[in-house]
Scaffold this active site. Structure first.
Site, PDB file in Angstrom:
ATOM      1  N   CYS A  86      87.053  23.654  75.214  1.00 30.57           N
ATOM      2  CA  CYS A  86      87.038  24.951  75.899  1.00 30.57           C
ATOM      3  C   CYS A  86      86.163  24.884  77.142  1.00 30.57           C
ATOM      4  CB  CYS A  86      86.538  26.026  74.947  1.00 30.57           C
ATOM      5  SG  CYS A  86      86.566  27.701  75.641  1.00 30.57           S
ATOM      6  N   ALA A 135      80.076  33.994  83.846  1.00 27.70           N
ATOM      7  CA  ALA A 135      80.941  34.065  82.673  1.00 27.70           C
ATOM      8  C   ALA A 135      80.149  34.718  81.549  1.00 27.70           C
ATOM      9  CB  ALA A 135      81.390  32.662  82.269  1.00 27.70           C
ATOM     10  N   MET A 136      80.576  35.918  81.125  1.00 25.37           N
ATOM     11  CA  MET A 136      79.825  36.703  80.159  1.00 25.37           C
ATOM     12  C   MET A 136      80.619  36.815  78.861  1.00 25.37           C
ATOM     13  SD  MET A 136      78.283  39.619  82.738  1.00 25.37           S
ATOM     14  CE  MET A 136      77.044  40.160  81.541  1.00 25.37           C
ATOM     15  N   SER A 137      80.146  36.113  77.834  1.00 30.39           N
ATOM     16  CA  SER A 137      80.856  36.055  76.557  1.00 30.39           C
ATOM     17  C   SER A 137      80.656  37.304  75.720  1.00 30.39           C
ATOM     18  CB  SER A 137      80.379  34.840  75.762  1.00 30.39           C
ATOM     19  OG  SER A 137      79.021  35.017  75.373  1.00 30.39           O
ATOM     20  N   CYS A 182      86.247  29.980  67.073  1.00 30.60           N
ATOM     21  CA  CYS A 182      86.567  31.376  67.363  1.00 30.60           C
ATOM     22  C   CYS A 182      88.006  31.745  67.037  1.00 30.60           C
ATOM     23  CB  CYS A 182      86.269  31.692  68.832  1.00 30.60           C
ATOM     24  SG  CYS A 182      87.356  30.865  70.012  1.00 30.60           S
TER      25      CYS A 182
END
Length: 370
Positions: free
Chosen positions: A101, A6-8, A193
């Site tokens: 989240c 998972a690449m934010s 966010c």
């Protein structure tokens, strides 16, 4: 193993993906699109949710040499995180959207999809250690994220990887520079966010509407001011109250409780914020040993917050924690995370959602009044 990274778009997830690839895993990068219209969420290169972040994640994947995809999680994110955030505030509680989240998106929706596609694990840039299914604090106490991961089940932890837990943050940035990752010095993300301008009160007013109510003084029972919605406040809040009448002793007042039913906010002295007993619901046992007897441990009540020695008693519905020293401003809706101190790093035992607290100051005041 086949691993989904998972690449934010931030430095941590990029280095975590690079380490997984270097360790010989078959890694695929994925960026989570959390809004149909990213401009409605926070703007700026802060490491989560924006168009810039998606592009940064793709560039990092190219440098690492792994396939990269974008998954649309916007509807699930809105329902499970944003709507939950609004619902909790409307009920007088204070949620932690980052914790939610992690629970509902990164380690439920994403992991479920990854497993269905044949992946063995999901790797993220969280700062925590995971050994033989046991979650521990990260070696960098300033970045430790075991608190926000304590909602995960043992089954989810069994298919998770946290490659950064044994490394201080500054060394992660230096490693990113050596690897040629452009995000090496990208600022960390701290804000919520989905609140683009950082104005939580304004966001809640727009979504929930204004509903005038009164501030009630806990000492006198008198109305001491008016507000435009109890959802604007949280336990322990001091600033931004706009009270019309000062306290008799001239000391500042703090939010002590919120009652959405009649839209009142009770305020009082700081001493009344003391809490020595905390009740939770829906405990999650992370070490696989659901307790039935009381035990001594340490508890943490906020991300990066103070740790308190405690005596925890399992109940039919949750946990009751009696603190060795009082905490201040503990809000329902937050998480209580239970740790067992061990050398070298604390082990996460359990977590639960805070439902109620007991204040020794208020109990004493009530006793004296009678």
């Amino acid at each position: 193993m086949r691993v989904l990274a998972a690449m934010s778009g931030g430095v941590d997830s990029a280095v975590a993906a690079a380490r997984a690839a270097e360790a010989g895993h078959d890694v695929t990068g994925v960026h989570l699109a959390l809004s149909k219209n990213p401009q409605t969420y926070r703007s700026g290169a802060r490491g989560c949710c924006t168009l810039e972040d998606s592009r940064d994640a793709r560039r990092a994947a190219d440098i690492i040499g792994i396939p990269f995809y974008v998954w649309d999680m916007s509807e699930r994110f809105h329902n499970d995180v944003v709507e939950d955030f609004l619902s909790e505030y409307s009920e007088g509680r204070t949620p932690n959207p980052c914790l939610r989240c992690n629970e509902k998106i990164k380690f439920e929706a994403v992991l479920d999809r990854a497993m269905a596609l044949g992946f063995d694990a999901v790797v993220t840039g969280h700062y925590a250690q995971l050994t033989d299914g046991i979650l521990r604090r990260a070696v960098d106490p300033g970045k430790d994220q075991s608190y926000v991961l304590a909602v995960l089940t043992r089954q989810q932890l069994a298919h998770s990887m946290f490659p950064l837990g044994d490394t201080p943050k500054e060394e992660v940035r230096e490693e990113a520079e050596r690897r040629g990752l452009a995000v090496a010095r990208k600022p960390d993300s701290h804000d919520i966010c989905f609140i683009a301008d950082g104005d939580t009160r304004g966001f809640l007013n727009r979504k929930l509407g204004e509903k005038p109510g009164e501030f009630i003084d806990a000492t006198t029972g008198e109305a001491v001011g008016e507000h435009r919605g109890s959802h604007q406040f949280t336990i322990g809040q001091r600033h931004g109250l706009g009270l019309g009448r000062p306290a008799a002793d001239g000391k500042p007042r703090y939010v002590l409780s919120i009652t959405p039913v009649d839209n009142t906010v009770t305020v009082g002295p700081k001493e009344a914020l003391q809490v020595d007993t905390i009740h939770t619901k829906t405990p999650v046992w992370l070490d696989g040993q659901a307790r039935t007897a009381a035990f001594d441990c340490e508890v943490q009540l906020r991300a990066h917050g103070e740790v308190y020695p405690a005596h925890v008693t399992p109940t039919d519905t949750g946990l009751t924690a009696r603190l060795a020293k009082p905490a201040y401003g503990v809000a329902a809706g937050q998480a209580l995370v239970v740790y067992q101190p061990q050398d070298p790093d604390d082990v996460v035992i359990a977590s639960g959602t805070i439902t109620a607290t007991e204040s020794p100051a208020l109990v004493e005041a009530a006793t004296n009044a009678n």
